[in-house]
Each structure stands twice: as C-alpha cells, then as structure tokens.
Design an enzyme around this catalytic site. Structure first.
Site, mmCIF file in Angstrom:
data_model
loop_
_atom_site.group_PDB
_atom_site.id
_atom_site.type_symbol
_atom_site.label_atom_id
_atom_site.label_comp_id
_atom_site.label_asym_id
_atom_site.label_seq_id
_atom_site.Cartn_x
_atom_site.Cartn_y
_atom_site.Cartn_z
ATOM 1 N N TYR A 186 38.932 52.068 -104.214
ATOM 2 C CA TYR A 186 38.963 52.820 -102.750
ATOM 3 C C TYR A 186 37.617 53.055 -102.135
ATOM 4 C CZ TYR A 186 38.443 57.293 -105.435
ATOM 5 O OH TYR A 186 37.809 58.460 -106.159
ATOM 6 N N GLU A 187 38.065 53.402 -100.891
ATOM 7 C CA GLU A 187 36.765 53.724 -99.799
ATOM 8 C C GLU A 187 36.159 52.191 -99.650
ATOM 9 O OE1 GLU A 187 37.104 56.805 -98.643
ATOM 10 O OE2 GLU A 187 35.160 56.652 -98.633
ATOM 11 N N GLY A 188 37.012 51.257 -99.749
ATOM 12 C CA GLY A 188 36.277 49.866 -99.567
ATOM 13 C C GLY A 188 36.312 49.186 -100.921
#
Lengths: 391, 396, 263
Positions: free
Chosen positions: A366-368
């Site tokens: 997550y978050e990229g």
C-alpha cells in the site's frame, strides 16, 4: 540498550517513552484478539486522543502540537507498530486523511476539520484507490459533477483504511474527464452524507485490526465549499500527500521490524537445543546481526528523510520513495526471519511473530507498491543525471 | 531522626541502601556516604548490615500517652457479626485471645455490637469469653463504620482494656482504624503472630509488609489499648466448651443515627463456594490461560467434593475470574486443609494469602517456579494433563 | 466540587526480592511508583471531574522530597493542584501520626473538599488504616473498599465490596472513600499534562505551615514502633516430582492425600 544518536528533540524522546509504554500496556494484551476477531481498535484510538497523541502532525493553531518537527509523529507510529501495525495504521490513516486538508485546504476547511481530528474526537480516511485504479491512480472513475452549489459524487472506492469508522473522508473524483490527471479534484466528505455508504468489511491476511471497506457514492451531494483548492488540483494534493506519508509507512516498517527482532533475540537466548541456547550458533546469530542492521538502516534512512522534509527541502520525492521501499522490504525480511528463528513455534498463533509476518506484507503494497516506488526512484535518477550529463 | 550515621566511619559501601525497605537512605554524590530522610521508620534493618558499624539507633523517647498504661487491664476481642451471624474470625480470635489473656492473668472479653443479636452471646462464652459486652442499638443494625466506631470507642473509654483484637475483614479494617484515632491507641494491621511479654505487658505484633517480602514486629510502648487486627484463618478456631458461661454486660451507648444509608446488599457468591472459609481450594494462576479453562479447575473442585475455586492476582487481572476468588496480599487469606495451586508461579504476594494451608500442592510446568518452595507436594507438569488425570484418580 | 486524592510513593513491591543467601530484602533496581490503589483513587477523581465540569482535583502526598514525582505524575494525568507535605518532623510517623498530618494538610485547602479519596492500602505498609484515620480526624464518614461512585445533588451513591458480595450505600457529601483496583483502569498521562507537570515547581509544605501539633507528628508521636524487621523463614520439607507421566503423578498424589487422611 545502546541507541544511535539521531539528535531527537526532547518532545520526540518524550513521545517515544509515552507511546512505548502505551503500546506495551494497552495494545500488547489485546493485539492477538484484535487480529483474531478483525476488530477495530476504537478504544485504543480514543485513549490516544485523551493523551493528546492524535494531533502530533497538526499545528497548534488547529488544536495539535506540531511545531515544525515531524519526528514525534513518526516515532509515535513506529512505537505503536512495534506492537501491532493493524493498530498503527488505524492511527496513521488519520494523518493520511487529513494531509490533503493540511496541504491544500482553505483556512475555513482547516478550522472546521482539523481540530476534531487533533483531539481525537473524529477520525479521518483517505479515499483514492478504486477497483480499477490502484497503481494507476490516474484512471479513477468516480465522478463529481457540479450542480449549483453542490457536487454530485458517483462511484466506488476500494480498500479504504478506516472506511466506515472515520467521520471525515478526503475523496478524489474526476471533475473533468477530458483533462486526465489534471481533471481530478479532492473533496471532503463527511460520514452520514446521504448517498454515501459503505461496503462490507474486508477479510484480510494481515493488519486485521484495521477496518478496510469499500466506499459507495450514489448521487452523493457534497457542498461546493468542501472542494479542496480549485477543480483539477486533486492530483497535486494526492502526490504531495504521498511524499509526506511514505515516511509514515516506513516508520510502520521500522517499528514492526524492531518488534520482530526483539522477539527473535529474546527467544534465541532462552530456547535450548543440543544443550545450549540457539543464539550460540553462529549461523543464527549472523541472521540476527543482519536483521538488526536492516532495522537500524531503515530507521536511519527514514529519520533522515523526515528531517529533510522538515528542513523545507523542495526535492525529496526520491528519498521518500527510498525509505518506504527499503524499510518495508526490510520489515518483510526481518519478520520472515523472525518466524524462522522461532522454528515450529514461530508458525503457531500462540507466538506473536506469525502475525508480524502476515502483517508485514501490506507494507510492500500500500501507499504505492514497492514497484511504483522503484519507478519513482528510477525516474528521479534519470532526471538528476540527465541534468548532469548535459554539463 | 532516630538513626545516627557516623560519617567518620561510613565507607560509602551502600550495603544499607540496598536493604532499606523504605527508600530512606541515599548516598551523597560527593563521597558516597550515606544520608537518611523522612521515610526512616527506625526499624534497624540497616544497622544490622553495616559492615563497619557506622549506624546506630538512638533510643527515641516514646510518646507520653493519654493515660498511664497501668490503668488499662483486660483483653478484648471484637465479635464481628454480619446479619446476626458471628463470623469465623471472632471465634479464631477468642482462641488466641484466651491464650494471651491467661498469660497476662486477665479476663477475656468479647465485644458484640449490633441490634437484636442476643443469640450471639452464648457461643462467645462457649468459645472462651469470660465477659461479653453487648451494645444493642438500632444504629448498629446494618454495619456502617461511624456508629460502630463510636460504640467501640465509648466502651474502651469506660472499661479501659489493655489489648483489643479484631478481625482484619472489610468490616474490621473499616471501623477499627477510626477507633484507634478516637481513643489515641496504636493499631497494627494484619498480624500473623501475636505474643505477650507478661512482665512488661507488651503485645508483640508480627505482620508481613512489603507485599509479604518482609516481616515486621511492632510494639505499642505507651499507648493503650494496644490494638491489632488479624486476618481470618490465621489462628485456629478453638473447640467450644458446651454449656460454658460468663458475665454478660449490657452497655447503653448514645449513638447518632448512621450518616451512611445502605440501599442494597448483593451476595455475589450465592452459587459458588466462598474461598474464604473453604476446606479445600483449587486455585488457578496465569498458567490457566483463559476464562474457559477455569472450568477444568471447577471440575477438580467438584471431584474433591465441593472445593472452592481460588485465583491468583494474575488470573483476576486478566479478567478470567472475578476478584471474589482472589487469594493473596490484596485478596483473601485462606487456610484450607488442601490448597492445590495450578499454574500459579508463587509470587510472595500470593503466598502471603495461603502459606498457612495445611497441605499445599503445586502443579506447574516450570520446575523453578517459587511455588515449589512452599509446596508440600510439587508436581512439575502441564496442568492441562495433570488435572484431568487427578480428576480421574479421585473419582475412582 | 473539590476532590482531594491522597497518593503515596512506594517501592514497587512486586519487584522486591529476598536475597537467596543472606535472606534479606534486596531493593536495588526496584523503581518507586505511585501506589497502585492510589492510581485507582486518582482515576475515580478524574472521571468525576469529567462528569462534573468545574471540579478541581488536588493531589496530596506526605513523604521525602523525591515524592514530588508522584505529584507530577498526578498532574500529568489531569490533577489540577498538588501539595507535598515534606518535613523532617514527620519522619518515622506511623499510621496514627500520618493520618493526623494529612488531615491538617487537607484542612488548609480551599475550597473545603467535598470528597477525599485514598487507595485501599499502600503496597509497602499494607495497613489500609490511613484513609479511615484521616476521615476520623476530619470528622467525615468513610466508606472503604469502594469500586463505584455516582454524585448528584450533594449526595454520593457508593458501591463497596465485601468478601462475598457488595453493597450500595448513600451518604451526603463531604465524605471519604478508600478505593479498590476494580473501580477503574487508571489512565496514562497526556502529553499536555506531562508538559504542565514538567514546568511545575513543587515547594515542600512544612509541619508549621499546616499548623501541625509537634506532639502529634513524627516518630515520638507514633503509638506504634517497629522493633524488628526480618525475612520470613523459608519453608522446608516439601517433595517435588518431575519427569513422570501425568497419570502416574496424579495417582501418587491421590494416594499421598489418602495416606495423610486429608481425603
């Protein structure tokens, strides 16, 4: 225990002590249960609010305690993560949800939405991802159509952390399809707004204490004053948010890795096989040495990035991506190695390391995803060295 | 300060600092020599360990008392009753009280406070009381500490006993502390040993402190009466002498109506055997691992013919069982025939509550658990394996 | 409403050990903490403060200078004011003299307290006498073993525990309570609280300042004296079985108990 000198402020050290004690006494006894039941840590967040720990990233004028040093907030995330990143992501997602307001919001929006987040009275969430738009955030399809003094939102957001529990959502929607990424706008949507509902809670591999839900917008009318900045600026806020939020994920990773390391070393000292503690085996102690070095490297890089951002640097996206990528890869490795150190016991739910291993995986996603992070770093290198090559 | 420190002799070794239970000794930063602060109680623990004899206790003048100690005679026991039923501790104290009264050559009195509790008088004589002082007053019908304290203090002023013993129960501990203030008496709590010195007529009161880590012997040199509370089950209940009788003294005392009103009384242990008086107790500690697992211990209690289930503080704190079952320093003191500790590590705070049990059996996975130091029979094993086998063996 | 909470700094007696060879108390490395039951008393006061806006909570302690640490901890959690009773004249006080001194100190506080709270007992002295003692000096009713309280219209309804159950009692304020662990889960200090506590300068209050009668404080005024401190003798004569099958050990145990005629 010896520590590297990171030049932490008195406040940062105080926060480390407070949150560590909190995590040990309040979170540790319930983390297995929260994980087993997939239960949101509402009581824990409320207590953190009462301890004035929900507003470490919000400036004092809006009810928080931020005065230019982001390390207290990062360290709070790190210390919670040492015990459970399901809890720490529930905590940190508030900051993520608030960041677009902090970065691009009007004074009126800040005055309205930040104080209740700082006091912990309300929680926030960040809503960008859709079923069809993960890494490719530009292809989101949720629309926001202007109608008089309102915007009408239609669409679905997927895998939203704190979805259903938060009161304040920053939602990204397309206001002008023709302009692509420049046609995306950011809105503040409050829970309870008619037309805004939630899908089922996801059943996950890890961070099971975190509430992950779909957001469903069906002709949801949002006041025009809830638009953050001007139409079309949504992606600017999104990217700027990621730049500052990535160190938060890195902090989660550092905390988790530290927690896994602590468990592994303690176990290796008491577990005896062949007449001696297993830590006496060089192979195992080398494993622990590698793990410990990874943890400290991740920490050092993360703190350096945070200090750089605080110092007002304009160009830190590459470093931000580096610390997220490195720390999360390190956490996955360290947690997996910790299970290995525990051997058969590590595989059993009675011991805390299998949960850490399950939890760690999301940090790389997550978050990229770490692949996206590598893209960012690669692109940045290309740009930097292109300029050098021209000389 | 009563503690003398000879700074010439002190070498700054710090041995005294390490043994002071009250944190009263600190070492000077400059030379490591020792200083004493207000927390010092002149207990003398440091004097004994000083290798160079730098410490000594000055004889502190004892405080003058309100009345000359010689005026006080007689030993009293508070005959605690609840709802008209005499509590076990009253009989236990009569037994000990008889022994001490005989050594002092005085009569043994029992003090009965209540309303309509006439039935309680005869058993008190049968268990050794020479006199029973009865205060029968509506204000004493349901226990609240203020009228009970007032009545007790008035009796003490009238009759001047030299020693007063009471049970360290939730009732005793509440009102006796007020009595000690009202009659300017010394009070020692939770005594585990009592003795008298007939020449000086001093009561030697020994009790645990520091969570049971140390024992302290306490005197009350000048003030009278010398008062002490004793936990239930510390002393044995004496055998009654049927038909024995004595002098009943009905005392009239003016009492104000209680300022505390009892709205509701709830007996929470109706369906369970109370740990407090049980002959057989099965206790679960941290090793039990969860609320559901206490069912196994309940089964063992059943197999023993109706034992009580006890718990260590760890099990209560974890929320596995209610605190009414807690045995230990901050829980109940028990003295059963058999005490079976399952998965209990044996911290001193727990031992304080059960170490006088007749037979202590411990079952624990950890061979080094402190509980094995006090167990008559220790079984090193997994309680989840041993207890079912025990149940089987008992039922055969 | 003004609530006074009496707190005591104690060594963490759960960490105290007996030296295996010398059989004496080892206090090294044992940290000083706020008496755990006093934490529950303070939490009760803070919860009442939240329920009844405008309530002031004062934390009071009697001890050596380092006892200021527990007052700072109390402020960190939300106490408004503190008082440190600290004077060599108090040295060696037993519960009688201590309760006298505390009552004098409480008598100087403004406004007059509506509620005085104590923890059930201190884990070093373990007497549970100071709370009722102070109440008596102040002429206040005292309910011991309290685990719940509601206040309305100048009346307190208190739940108090007995050995086998509990009672609900009503009493008019002002009154005193001693508080059980079951009453609540004490909160941790807040960030703002800690910062306020850091800045706090706590001046010791002397016996003279509270008008304490010198004949009623300190070692010489204490009716009781500690004459000896010793370690409890270790128990001997037990047996320990290990390495056998659970079933075999269980049978041996039942046999042993039958032999001793216990069952």
């Amino acid at each position: 225990m010896a520590e590297l000198n990171y030049g932490l402020s008195e406040l940062a050290q105080e926060i480390r002590g407070m949150v560590r004690e909190f995590a040990e006494t309040r979170v540790k006894p319930v983390r297995a249960e929260l994980d087993e039941e997939g239960r949101f840590p509402a009581e824990i967040l409320r207590e953190l609010g009462k301890m004035d720990l929900m507003g470490l990233y919000i400036p004092a004028e809006y009810g928080g305690t931020f005065e230019g040093d982001s390390l207290p907030n990062i360290i709070a995330v790190e210390e919670l993560s040492r015990i459970c990143i399901g809890v720490s992501v529930s905590y940190a997602a508030n900051g993520l949800g608030a960041d677009p307001i902090l970065i691009g919001g009007s004074e009126a929006q800040k005055k309205k939405y930040l104080p209740p987040l700082a006091s912990g009275e309300k929680w926030a969430a960040y809503a960008l991802t859709e079923p069809n738009a993960g890494s490719d955030a530009g292809s989101i399809r949720t629309t926001a159509v202007k109608k008089g003094d309102k915007y009408v939102l239609n669409g679905t957001k997927q895998w939203i952390t704190n979805g259903g529990e938060a009161d304040i959502y920053t939602v990204f929607a397309v206001t002008d399809k023709a302009r692509g990424a420049r046609g995306v706008s950011a809105f503040i949507v409050e829970k309870g707004t008619p037309g805004f509902s939630f899908g089922k809670k996801e059943n996950k591999l890890g961070i099971r204490a975190s509430a992950t839900r779909e957001l469903i917008f069906e002709d949801c009318e949002v006041p025009a004053e809830n638009l953050i900045g001007r139409e079309g600026t949504g992606f600017i806020w999104a990217m700027k948010t990621f730049d500052v939020s990535r160190p938060g994920i890195a902090a989660q990773a550092v905390g988790l890795a530290q927690g896994a390391l602590d468990e592994a070393v303690a176990y290796a000292k008491v577990r005896e096989q062949f007449g001696r503690p297993i830590i006496a085996n060089q192979g195992l102690s080398w494993m622990l040495a590698d793990m410990a070095t990874k943890v400290e490297t991740a920490r050092a890089l993360t703190y350096a990035v945070v200090k750089t951002i605080d110092a007002g640097s304009k160009d830190y996206s590459k470093f931000s991506a580096m610390c997220k990528m490195y720390a999360s890869d390190a956490a996955m490795q360290v947690a997996t190695d910790a299970v290995q150190v525990f051997g058969g016991y590590g595989y059993m739910k009675e011991y805390p390391v299998e949960k850490m291993m399950r939890d760690a995986k999301i940090l790389q996603i997550y978050e990229g995803t770490n692949q996206i992070q590598r893209d960012i770093i690669g692109l940045a290198l290309n740009k930097e060295y292109a300029a050098a090559a021209r000389k | 300060m009563a503690l003398n420190i000879d700074l010439e002799v002190c070498t700054g070794c710090g041995a005294c600092v390490a043994v002071c239970p009250f944190c009263a000794l600190t070492q000077r930063a400059s030379d490591g020599k020792v200083e004493v602060n207000e927390a010092c109680t002149a207990c003398g623990a440091c004097v004994e360990v000083c290798p160079v004899g730098a410490l000594s206790l000055a004889a502190a003048p004892a405080a003058p008392a309100a009345a000359a100690p010689g005026e006080f005679r007689g030993l009293w026991v508070v005959a605690e009753q609840r709802g008209g039923r005499l509590q076990e501790v009253a009989f236990e104290l009569l037994g000990k009280g008889r022994e001490l009264a005989d050594q002092l050559g005085v009569s043994l009195g029992a003090v009965l406070l209540g309303h309509g509790v006439g039935d309680c008088v005869a058993p008190l004589f049968e268990h050794g009381a020479d006199r029973v002082y009865v205060v029968d007053h509506p204000a004493l019908e349901t226990y609240t500490s203020e009228p009970y304290a007032e009545a007790m203090s008035e009796l003490i002023r009238r009759h001047k006993p030299e020693i007063v013993l009471a049970g360290a129960t939730s009732i005793g501990r509440g009102f006796i502390a007020r009595v000690a203030i009202q009659v300017n008496a010394g009070l020692t709590a939770d005594c585990t040993e009592l003795a008298v010195e007939p020449e000086s007529r001093q009561l030697l009161q020994t009790r645990p402190a520091f969570g049971g880590n140390i024992m302290a012997t306490i005197l009350c040199p000048n003030h009278r009466p010398q008062m002490a509370t004793v936990r239930p089950k510390v002393f044995a209940r004496p055998a009654p002498e049927a038909g024995r009788t004595g002098e009943r003294m009905d005392e009239t005392v003016e009492l104000k109506a209680p300022v505390v009103r009892v709205l509701e009384t709830v007996n929470a242990m109706q369906n369970e055997v109370n740990v407090a008086g049980a002959e057989f107790i099965v206790t679960g500690g941290r090793g039990v691992g969860g609320a559901e697992n206490f069912k196994l211990l309940a089964d063992l209690a059943d197999a023993l013919g109706g034992a009580a289930v006890g718990a260590s503080r760890a099990a209560v704190d974890a929320g596995w069982i209610s605190s009414f079952h807690q045995v230990g320093q901050t829980g109940k003191t028990v003295r059963p025939k058999i005490y079976i500790a399952c998965g209990v590590s044996g911290q001193i705070q727990h031992l304080v509550g059960m170490s006088s049990s007749d037979t202590i059996i411990a079952i624990n996975k950890d061979p080094d658990a402190p509980i094995f130091d006090v167990a008559d029979i220790g079984i090193v094993g997994d309680l989840f394996e041993v207890v079912p086998e025990l149940i089987k063996a008992l039922r055969q | 409403m003004h609530i006074v909470v009496c707190v005591k700094q104690v060594p963490n007696t759960t960490q105290v050990r007996i030296h295996p060879e010398t059989n004496t108390l080892v206090r090294d490395g044992v940290e000083s903490v706020m008496n755990p039951f006093d934490e529950n008393a303070l939490e009760m006061a803070l919860q009442l403060k939240e329920k009844h806006p405008g309530t002031k909570v004062t934390a009071l302690t009697m001890g050596p200078a380092q006892a200021a640490a527990v007052l700072k901890e109390a402020v960190g959690r939300g106490a408004d004011e503190v008082m440190l009773l600290c004077d060599k004249a108090f040295a060696g006080s037993d519960t009688w003299a201590t309760s006298y001194a505390l009552s004098r100190a409480i008598g100087t506080l403004e406004p007059k307290p509506d509620l005085v709270l104590f923890g059930k007992q201190a884990i070093d002295g373990d007497t549970a006498q100071v709370g009722p003692g102070v109440a008596d000096w102040l002429g206040l009713p005292c309910i011991t073993y309290a685990f719940g309280i509601e206040i309305a219209g100048g009346q307190a309804v208190v739940q108090r525990a007995f050995e086998d159950g509990y009672e609900r009692m009503e009493v008019a304020l002002p009154c005193a309570l001693t508080v059980l662990k079951e009453a609540n889960v004490p909160r941790m200090a807040s960030l703002r609280g800690k910062m306020a506590a850091k800045k706090l300068e706590i001046a010791p209050v002397t016996a003279e300042q509270i008008g304490a009668d010198p004949a009623r404080i300190g070692l010489t005024a204490s009716p009781t004296r500690v004459v000896k401190i010793f370690s409890p003798p270790p128990k001997t004569g037990g047996v320990k079985w290990q390495g056998e099958e659970p079933a075999a050990m269980a049978r041996r145990l039942v046999e042993a108990l039958r032999e001793r005629q216990v069952i």
